[in-house]
Structure formats: C-alpha cells, structure tokens
Design a protein around this motif. Structure first.
Motif, PDB file in Angstrom:
ATOM      1  N   LYS A 132      10.753   3.449  -5.496  1.00 52.38           N
ATOM      2  CA  LYS A 132       9.926   4.371  -4.729  1.00 52.38           C
ATOM      3  C   LYS A 132       8.491   4.265  -5.227  1.00 52.38           C
ATOM      4  O   LYS A 132       8.273   4.207  -6.445  1.00 52.38           O
ATOM      5  CB  LYS A 132      10.464   5.792  -4.937  1.00 52.38           C
ATOM      6  N   ALA A 133       7.528   4.227  -4.301  1.00 55.65           N
ATOM      7  CA  ALA A 133       6.118   4.176  -4.721  1.00 55.65           C
ATOM      8  C   ALA A 133       5.250   4.849  -3.670  1.00 55.65           C
ATOM      9  O   ALA A 133       5.579   4.863  -2.477  1.00 55.65           O
ATOM     10  CB  ALA A 133       5.675   2.731  -4.920  1.00 55.65           C
ATOM     11  N   THR A 134       4.129   5.417  -4.143  1.00 59.74           N
ATOM     12  CA  THR A 134       3.158   6.045  -3.245  1.00 59.74           C
ATOM     13  C   THR A 134       1.815   5.349  -3.418  1.00 59.74           C
ATOM     14  O   THR A 134       1.398   5.077  -4.548  1.00 59.74           O
ATOM     15  CB  THR A 134       3.009   7.539  -3.582  1.00 59.74           C
ATOM     16  N   PRO A 160     -18.832   5.304  -0.166  1.00 56.59           N
ATOM     17  CA  PRO A 160     -18.069   4.060  -0.362  1.00 56.59           C
ATOM     18  C   PRO A 160     -16.882   4.357  -1.290  1.00 56.59           C
ATOM     19  O   PRO A 160     -16.995   5.177  -2.200  1.00 56.59           O
ATOM     20  CB  PRO A 160     -19.066   3.121  -1.041  1.00 56.59           C
ATOM     21  N   GLU A 161     -15.778   3.721  -1.043  1.00 55.16           N
ATOM     22  CA  GLU A 161     -14.534   4.065  -1.745  1.00 55.16           C
ATOM     23  C   GLU A 161     -13.860   2.814  -2.314  1.00 55.16           C
ATOM     24  O   GLU A 161     -14.097   1.694  -1.852  1.00 55.16           O
ATOM     25  CB  GLU A 161     -13.606   4.787  -0.734  1.00 55.16           C
ATOM     26  N   ARG A 162     -13.028   3.052  -3.326  1.00 58.49           N
ATOM     27  CA  ARG A 162     -12.183   1.972  -3.850  1.00 58.49           C
ATOM     28  C   ARG A 162     -11.212   1.494  -2.786  1.00 58.49           C
ATOM     29  O   ARG A 162     -11.027   2.167  -1.778  1.00 58.49           O
ATOM     30  CB  ARG A 162     -11.357   2.486  -5.030  1.00 58.49           C
ATOM     31  N   GLY A 163     -10.545   0.391  -3.065  1.00 58.48           N
ATOM     32  CA  GLY A 163      -9.547  -0.108  -2.126  1.00 58.48           C
ATOM     33  C   GLY A 163      -8.202   0.578  -2.323  1.00 58.48           C
ATOM     34  O   GLY A 163      -8.093   1.560  -3.070  1.00 58.48           O
ATOM     35  N   ALA A 164      -7.178   0.046  -1.658  1.00 57.23           N
ATOM     36  CA  ALA A 164      -5.843   0.633  -1.708  1.00 57.23           C
ATOM     37  C   ALA A 164      -5.290   0.567  -3.131  1.00 57.23           C
ATOM     38  O   ALA A 164      -5.517  -0.403  -3.853  1.00 57.23           O
ATOM     39  CB  ALA A 164      -4.925  -0.141  -0.772  1.00 57.23           C
ATOM     40  N   ARG A 165      -4.571   1.617  -3.520  1.00 56.25           N
ATOM     41  CA  ARG A 165      -4.017   1.632  -4.876  1.00 56.25           C
ATOM     42  C   ARG A 165      -2.787   2.529  -4.969  1.00 56.25           C
ATOM     43  O   ARG A 165      -2.609   3.446  -4.162  1.00 56.25           O
ATOM     44  CB  ARG A 165      -5.065   2.099  -5.884  1.00 56.25           C
ATOM     45  N   ILE A 166      -1.999   2.253  -5.977  1.00 58.12           N
ATOM     46  CA  ILE A 166      -0.823   3.075  -6.250  1.00 58.12           C
ATOM     47  C   ILE A 166      -1.290   4.389  -6.887  1.00 58.12           C
ATOM     48  O   ILE A 166      -2.200   4.386  -7.708  1.00 58.12           O
ATOM     49  CB  ILE A 166       0.105   2.332  -7.245  1.00 58.12           C
ATOM     50  N   VAL A 167      -0.679   5.501  -6.463  1.00 58.42           N
ATOM     51  CA  VAL A 167      -1.028   6.780  -7.109  1.00 58.42           C
ATOM     52  C   VAL A 167       0.211   7.371  -7.768  1.00 58.42           C
ATOM     53  O   VAL A 167       1.333   7.071  -7.399  1.00 58.42           O
ATOM     54  CB  VAL A 167      -1.637   7.797  -6.120  1.00 58.42           C
ATOM     55  N   ALA A 183       5.110  -2.411  -4.024  1.00 57.00           N
ATOM     56  CA  ALA A 183       5.406  -1.861  -5.362  1.00 57.00           C
ATOM     57  C   ALA A 183       6.843  -1.342  -5.415  1.00 57.00           C
ATOM     58  O   ALA A 183       7.567  -1.584  -6.386  1.00 57.00           O
ATOM     59  CB  ALA A 183       4.432  -0.745  -5.698  1.00 57.00           C
ATOM     60  N   ALA A 184       7.271  -0.657  -4.355  1.00 54.79           N
ATOM     61  CA  ALA A 184       8.635  -0.115  -4.337  1.00 54.79           C
ATOM     62  C   ALA A 184       9.682  -1.236  -4.376  1.00 54.79           C
ATOM     63  O   ALA A 184      10.791  -1.041  -4.867  1.00 54.79           O
ATOM     64  CB  ALA A 184       8.833   0.761  -3.108  1.00 54.79           C
TER      65      ALA A 184
END
Ligand code: PMV
Length: 317
Positions: free
Chosen positions: A2-4, A310-317, A114-115
């Motif tokens: 499981k990953a978010t 401006p924002e960071r890219g996609a990431r695991i939280v 990731a999951a």
C-alpha cells in the motif's frame, strides 16, 4: 503493498496539443510547464491477494476504467495479477481545464509503482505517467519542467529544468466554470491535423521553447509572458479551426483576457494562459501577487481563485 502519493497539476507555458502516436501518447511537440502547489491529487493504492476486483473510489466509470488500464501497465511491469483498491482526492475542481488528469496519473503512477515494490527512476515514472495522460509526465519532476518529445516511448519523458524554488512565480487561477468540459483534451487533440494552422504551429514551437528557456535563465517575466500568451492563443486558434471546431473559452474567459491587457497597460506585469478549458491562469512574480489579486477581486468578485506557487514533483507521502 500500500502506498500514497501526492502530485501537482502543472500549467504549460508551451502547450502539448497533438500526438504522433495515440496509444503511446507520443507528442508532436515538446512542451514546458510549471508544477502547481495549490492543485494536487493525493492517491492511495493498495494491492491485495484478497481483492476480487479492482475498485476505484472517487471517480466516474470512464475515468475509473482509464485508471484500471494504467494499473494493468504497472502490473505487467511488476509481473503480478494482484487487484487493487484506489482512493483518489483532488484539491481542486475536476475537468475544468485545471489539469486533473496530469496530477491524477502522476500520483497514480508513483503510488501504484511503490505499492508494487517497483523502484522506478524519475525517467521511468515520467514515461509511465505519460502513458496514462500526456501532460502527467510533466508532473513527475520538480518545479519547472520540459517534456522533450522524443521519437519512441523510451525517450519521450519530462525532466526538471529548475527546481521549484528557482523563481518565485505565481499562477493565480480564475475558475470561470468548475463544470466538466464538453471536449476533453484527449478527444480534442485527436483532430489537430484538421486545422490548417497546425503545420505553422509545429514549425514555430522550437523557437518558442528557446524563448521560454531564455526567459527562465534571466527570470524575465515579460519575456516569459509574451511568448506564453502567444503559444496559448496559438493553441486555441488551432483548436478553434479544427474540424469540428472546439471553443474552450467562455464569455468570462474573454473578459479576463481584455482586463489583463488593461492591467498591463497600467504597468502591472501579469500575463495569461489557458489550457483545454475556460479557466484563466494569471502568471506573475510573487511581488505582484497582492496587486493582481486586488485587481481580480475588484473586477471579478464572484470568481473562485486558486493561488499556486511552483511546486515539487510527484512523491510518496
Ligand atoms: O495530457 P492531457 O490530455 O491532459 O492534455 C493537456 C493539454 C493542454 O493542457 C491543453 C496543454 C498542456 O500541455 O498541458
């Protein structure tokens, strides 16, 4: 299992409009964008041997099918047939030209891989995200991003030009309609070659890309704004001259454009761009945010605003 993940939407300074290969979502031109801090998708994916079917919460049937198709790509990579539960939540209205498919497929790609225990590089994640929705590949790397068009699936992906803290820009989105748009971008760009202006657009884009890069090097808002508006109007002129024509703008969109020209004439450095919908993105430097917001509130008090950095890219939280 499981990953978010959380992923930002992005606003294109030079827009992707047209594909060489529909299934692989290989674009006809390179594009440049900025990730948006105020428009994110958070997605949780859980694979379990006990699930009897894939379930996708929070999305309609058609979108859910597209999500399941994307899970299949990642399952094939991980060589598993395990089924999944996907829960997704946007921080902004869906389908209104704020790129929910970009943040959606970027978050889904990062969470699902990731999951599944796949350790993919940023490049591989960007390629997978692209297969879900073209512009999603640009929501994987940080900050200011270029998607180099490439000529096959393995070399068409996005990379960061600058990190999110490189230039303190704002994208103030004026939501002129939060409803679902009639023609989605996938369908919209399928007919791009039917516009007699499209060939000219493709020939002009390499120079525009160079100009955006020069503007970024110099952090020159005027230079960026001029070329960004030109590309936006050009993309919409192509859409409006396709067969059948697509008009993404509404009356308010046009009123806002006229106001932006007036505000600039009064000395406020603010520029507009518009994706495949009626909402207007106002780009300015952080120092002018308050002044731009004040103008907007005065002239368009009824509109919802989404203010992005401006924002960071996609990431695991
Ligand atoms: O990848 P899609 O289907 O979200 O298409 C994006 C198209 C535009 O938003 C109009 C332009 C762009 O480059 O984001």
């Amino acid at each position: 299992m499981k990953a978010t993940a959380v992923a930002p939407a992005n606003i294109a300074f030079i827009k992707y409009w047209g594909k060489v290969d529909d299934a692989l979502r290989l674009p006809l031109n390179s594009s440049i964008s900025m990730n948006l801090s105020g428009c994110t998708t958070t997605t949780t994916v859980e694979f379990s041997p006990s699930y009897q079917e894939d379930s996708v919460l929070g999305l309609q049937k058609e979108e859910a099918d597209r999500v399941i198709g994307h899970l299949d790509r990642l399952r094939a990579k991980a060589q598993t047939t395990r089924l999944a539960k996907v829960v997704t939540k946007n921080s902004f209205p869906k389908g209104a030209g704020v790129a929910s498919s970009a943040s959606g497929f970027a978050a889904l790609t990062v969470a699902a891989s990731a999951a599944l225990g796949l350790s993919l590089s940023e490049k591989e994640l960007s390629i997978f995200a692209r297969l879900g929705s073209g512009s999603a590949c640009r929501s994987v790397p940080d900050g200011f991003v270029e998607w180099v068009k490439g000529n096959d699936s393995q070399n068409s992906y996005a990379r960061s030009l600058y990190h999110e803290d490189y230039w303190d820009l704002r994208d103030i989105i004026l939501v002129t309609s939060a409803g679902q748009k009639k023609t989605g971008s996938t369908e919209g760009m399928d007919k791009v070659r039917t516009s007699s202006f499209f060939g000219k657009r493709l020939r002009d884009i390499p120079d525009r890309i160079k100009e955006v890069k020069r503007a970024l090097v110099k952090k020159d808002i005027e230079r960026l704004g001029v070329v960004m508006e030109e590309d936006c109007i050009n993309m919409h002129a192509v859409a409006m001259t396709q067969k059948p024509p697509i008009f993404y703008w509404n009356g308010l969109t046009m009123e806002i454009i006229r106001s932006v020209y007036e505000w600039r004439a009064e000395g406020l450095p603010v520029y507009f761009t518009i994706d495949a919908g009626p909402n207007v993105h106002l780009i300015c430097e952080a120092k002018d945010e308050q002044a731009v917001v004040a103008k907007v509130r005065q002239a368009f008090s009824e509109l919802t605003l989404i203010i992005n950095r401006p924002e960071r890219g996609a990431r695991i939280v």
